[in-house]
Design a protein around this motif. Structure first.
Motif, PDB file in Angstrom:
ATOM      1  N   MET A 154       0.823  -1.205   0.000  1.00  0.00           N
ATOM      2  CA  MET A 154       0.000   0.000   0.000  1.00  0.00           C
ATOM      3  C   MET A 154       0.864   1.266   0.000  1.00  0.00           C
ATOM      4  O   MET A 154       0.637   2.189  -0.785  1.00  0.00           O
ATOM      5  N   MET A 155       1.881   1.310   0.851  1.00  0.00           N
ATOM      6  CA  MET A 155       2.682   2.531   0.970  1.00  0.00           C
ATOM      7  C   MET A 155       3.754   2.614  -0.120  1.00  0.00           C
ATOM      8  O   MET A 155       3.894   3.631  -0.797  1.00  0.00           O
ATOM      9  N   GLU A 212      10.668  -5.980  -4.902  1.00  0.00           N
ATOM     10  CA  GLU A 212       9.693  -6.758  -4.118  1.00  0.00           C
ATOM     11  C   GLU A 212      10.230  -8.171  -3.948  1.00  0.00           C
ATOM     12  O   GLU A 212      11.255  -8.534  -4.537  1.00  0.00           O
ATOM     13  N   GLU A 249       6.043  -4.220   8.644  1.00  0.00           N
ATOM     14  CA  GLU A 249       6.484  -3.626   9.913  1.00  0.00           C
ATOM     15  C   GLU A 249       7.056  -4.726  10.803  1.00  0.00           C
ATOM     16  O   GLU A 249       6.453  -5.125  11.802  1.00  0.00           O
ATOM     17  N   LYS A 281      13.096  -5.685   8.059  1.00  0.00           N
ATOM     18  CA  LYS A 281      13.662  -4.374   7.714  1.00  0.00           C
ATOM     19  C   LYS A 281      15.186  -4.394   7.851  1.00  0.00           C
ATOM     20  O   LYS A 281      15.912  -3.888   6.991  1.00  0.00           O
ATOM     21  N   SER A 303       6.288   3.035  10.913  1.00  0.00           N
ATOM     22  CA  SER A 303       5.371   3.868  11.697  1.00  0.00           C
ATOM     23  C   SER A 303       5.673   3.759  13.181  1.00  0.00           C
ATOM     24  O   SER A 303       5.242   4.607  13.944  1.00  0.00           O
TER      25      SER A 303
HETATM   26  N1  NAD Z   1      -0.475   1.473   6.022  1.00  0.00           N
HETATM   27  C1  NAD Z   1      -0.313   2.682   6.524  1.00  0.00           C
HETATM   28  O1  NAD Z   1      -1.259   3.458   6.727  1.00  0.00           O
HETATM   29  C2  NAD Z   1       1.096   3.154   6.828  1.00  0.00           C
HETATM   30  C3  NAD Z   1       1.318   4.519   7.030  1.00  0.00           C
HETATM   31  C4  NAD Z   1       2.628   4.968   7.261  1.00  0.00           C
HETATM   32  C5  NAD Z   1       3.662   4.043   7.321  1.00  0.00           C
HETATM   33  N2  NAD Z   1       3.410   2.722   7.141  1.00  0.00           N
HETATM   34  C6  NAD Z   1       4.543   1.792   7.180  1.00  0.00           C
HETATM   35  O2  NAD Z   1       4.905   1.469   5.834  1.00  0.00           O
HETATM   36  C7  NAD Z   1       5.450   0.147   5.785  1.00  0.00           C
HETATM   37  C8  NAD Z   1       4.677  -0.668   4.775  1.00  0.00           C
HETATM   38  O3  NAD Z   1       3.321  -0.687   5.126  1.00  0.00           O
HETATM   39  P1  NAD Z   1       2.172  -1.084   4.086  1.00  0.00           P
HETATM   40  O4  NAD Z   1       0.888  -0.686   4.724  1.00  0.00           O
HETATM   41  O5  NAD Z   1       2.535  -0.615   2.729  1.00  0.00           O
HETATM   42  O6  NAD Z   1       2.309  -2.675   4.141  1.00  0.00           O
HETATM   43  P2  NAD Z   1       1.893  -3.738   3.021  1.00  0.00           P
HETATM   44  O7  NAD Z   1       1.733  -5.019   3.751  1.00  0.00           O
HETATM   45  O8  NAD Z   1       0.763  -3.217   2.181  1.00  0.00           O
HETATM   46  O9  NAD Z   1       3.186  -3.805   2.081  1.00  0.00           O
HETATM   47  C9  NAD Z   1       4.412  -4.329   2.483  1.00  0.00           C
HETATM   48  C10 NAD Z   1       5.063  -4.923   1.245  1.00  0.00           C
HETATM   49  O10 NAD Z   1       6.430  -5.225   1.544  1.00  0.00           O
HETATM   50  C11 NAD Z   1       6.741  -6.385   0.811  1.00  0.00           C
HETATM   51  N3  NAD Z   1       7.928  -7.009   1.390  1.00  0.00           N
HETATM   52  C12 NAD Z   1       8.028  -7.752   2.514  1.00  0.00           C
HETATM   53  N4  NAD Z   1       9.315  -8.149   2.701  1.00  0.00           N
HETATM   54  C13 NAD Z   1      10.016  -7.628   1.672  1.00  0.00           C
HETATM   55  C14 NAD Z   1      11.386  -7.685   1.273  1.00  0.00           C
HETATM   56  N5  NAD Z   1      12.272  -8.354   2.007  1.00  0.00           N
HETATM   57  N6  NAD Z   1      11.764  -7.066   0.144  1.00  0.00           N
HETATM   58  C15 NAD Z   1      10.844  -6.385  -0.598  1.00  0.00           C
HETATM   59  N7  NAD Z   1       9.545  -6.291  -0.278  1.00  0.00           N
HETATM   60  C16 NAD Z   1       9.131  -6.922   0.839  1.00  0.00           C
HETATM   61  C17 NAD Z   1       5.508  -7.253   0.902  1.00  0.00           C
HETATM   62  O11 NAD Z   1       5.495  -8.252  -0.107  1.00  0.00           O
HETATM   63  C18 NAD Z   1       4.402  -6.212   0.745  1.00  0.00           C
HETATM   64  O12 NAD Z   1       4.017  -6.066  -0.598  1.00  0.00           O
HETATM   65  C19 NAD Z   1       5.386  -0.384   7.225  1.00  0.00           C
HETATM   66  O13 NAD Z   1       6.623  -0.150   7.844  1.00  0.00           O
HETATM   67  C20 NAD Z   1       4.288   0.457   7.857  1.00  0.00           C
HETATM   68  O14 NAD Z   1       4.435   0.577   9.250  1.00  0.00           O
HETATM   69  C21 NAD Z   1       2.151   2.259   6.876  1.00  0.00           C
END
Ligand code: NAD
Length: 286
Positions: free
Chosen positions: A14-15, A34, A93, A98, A120
């Motif tokens: 998503m982000m 990815e 997360e 990470k 976050s």
């Molecule tokens: N969702 C929110 O509202 C929001 C807001 C601000 C920050 N964040 C932060 O952003 C980050 C991502 O959140 P999100 O909501 O996009 O999560 P998400 O689950 O939608 O996306 C995470 C993506 O990371 C990929 N991934 C996992 N391991 C990986 C790797 N080793 N290499 C490459 N890709 C990998 C997954 O396949 C997935 O597509 C988190 O740290 C979250 O805390 C989220």
């Protein structure tokens, strides 16, 4: 700041996917890594849908859509990350995931490349220890808000050892893609989540005390405070399980004022997580 020619984004969820779009739409080349090319493609397809909506609203043209998408390359083996000027990490997360990503990137990216994490809830200073001492000054938090292609704010969070040059770089980088950066210290919840959860905890107390219904509290915030969306509707959007997790982190850091409310815990126990399960504070299945 030297010109940014190319950006690496890790994670096309998503982000990550929308962060990539922010750069591509500003004329900057992006490569997304990815875990599989399939997931990377899915992320890019979502962007196509977002751009189609912008076209319908008259905010973008077909040509701009094509140009933006053409600027985004996909990889599942960090191909192309050796020439990026800045990396934005947006994977799950999870601390180990990470840290593994950053220690791999440390070996691949050029020495002057800036590393930014979109976490976050994790301390930026802790994540910064994933990289070598030569890179640690270039490690920083860049906390985007969802939906990242729309929301203007980015919290720029220096870690303990981040150098001033990297802070200036990140702030200018955000401005270059049309965002409004604010500099925030590396504390639990940064600034925005502290403000948000303070309000959410109080909204839950109002509900527990029978002062008003979720509907009326949401109306009060919209029409009395000028918020675009009320606290209960927003909690349902961000997911109540995640909200509870963040409140536990804030409670550990700051004590009583962030103690998660029983009414939220019960909702999560019942699996009423919000829009994603069809029911939260509101019922979306009706
Ligand atoms: N969702 C929110 O509202 C929001 C807001 C601000 C920050 N964040 C932060 O952003 C980050 C991502 O959140 P999100 O909501 O996009 O999560 P998400 O689950 O939608 O996306 C995470 C993506 O990371 C990929 N991934 C996992 N391991 C990986 C790797 N080793 N290499 C490459 N890709 C990998 C997954 O396949 C997935 O597509 C988190 O740290 C979250 O805390 C989220």
């Amino acid at each position: 700041m030297g010109k940014i020619n190319k950006v690496g984004v890790v994670g096309a969820g998503m982000m990550g996917s929308e962060i990539a779009l922010c750069f591509a739409a500003s004329g900057i080349n992006v490569v997304i890594h990815e875990t599989s090319l399939d997931l990377a493609k899915k992320g890019k397809e979502r962007l196509s849908g977002i751009l189609d909506k912008s076209i319908k609203k008259g905010k973008a043209t077909e040509e701009e859509k094509e140009q933006s998408l053409n600027r985004i390359d996909l990889t599942d083996n960090f191909n192309g990350f050796d020439s990026v000027d800045v990396v934005l990490e947006a994977v799950f997360e999870d601390l180990k995931t990470k840290k593994d990503v950053f220690s791999r990137l440390d070996k691949i990216c050029k020495p002057e490349c800036i590393f930014a994490t979109n976490t976050s809830s994790m301390p930026i200073t802790l994540l910064a220890t994933s990289v070598s001492s030569d890179r640690i000054g270039k490690f920083i938090g860049a906390h985007f808000f969802s939906p990242a292609s729309v929301m203007k704010l980015v919290e720029v969070i220096p870690a303990l050892d981040t150098d001033e040059e990297s802070v200036t770089f990140m702030i200018e980088c955000c401005r270059e893609i049309g965002k409004t950066p604010v500099r925030v210290k590396d504390v639990a919840g940064f600034a925005v989540n502290r403000l948000l959860h303070a309000m959410w905890v109080e909204a839950c107390r109002l509900l527990e005390e029978g002062v008003a219904t979720p509907e009326d509290i949401d109306l009060a915030c919209k029409f009395g405070l000028g918020h675009p969306i009320g606290p209960f509707a927003l909690m349902d959007l961000t997911s109540n399980d995640l909200n509870l997790k963040v409140e536990h982190i804030l409670f550990d850091a700051y004590g009583e004022r962030f103690r998660p409310r029983p009414v939220l815990k019960q909702l999560v126990d019942a699996n009423h997580l919000g829009r994603k399960t069809g029911r939260g504070w509101y019922n979306y299945n009706k």
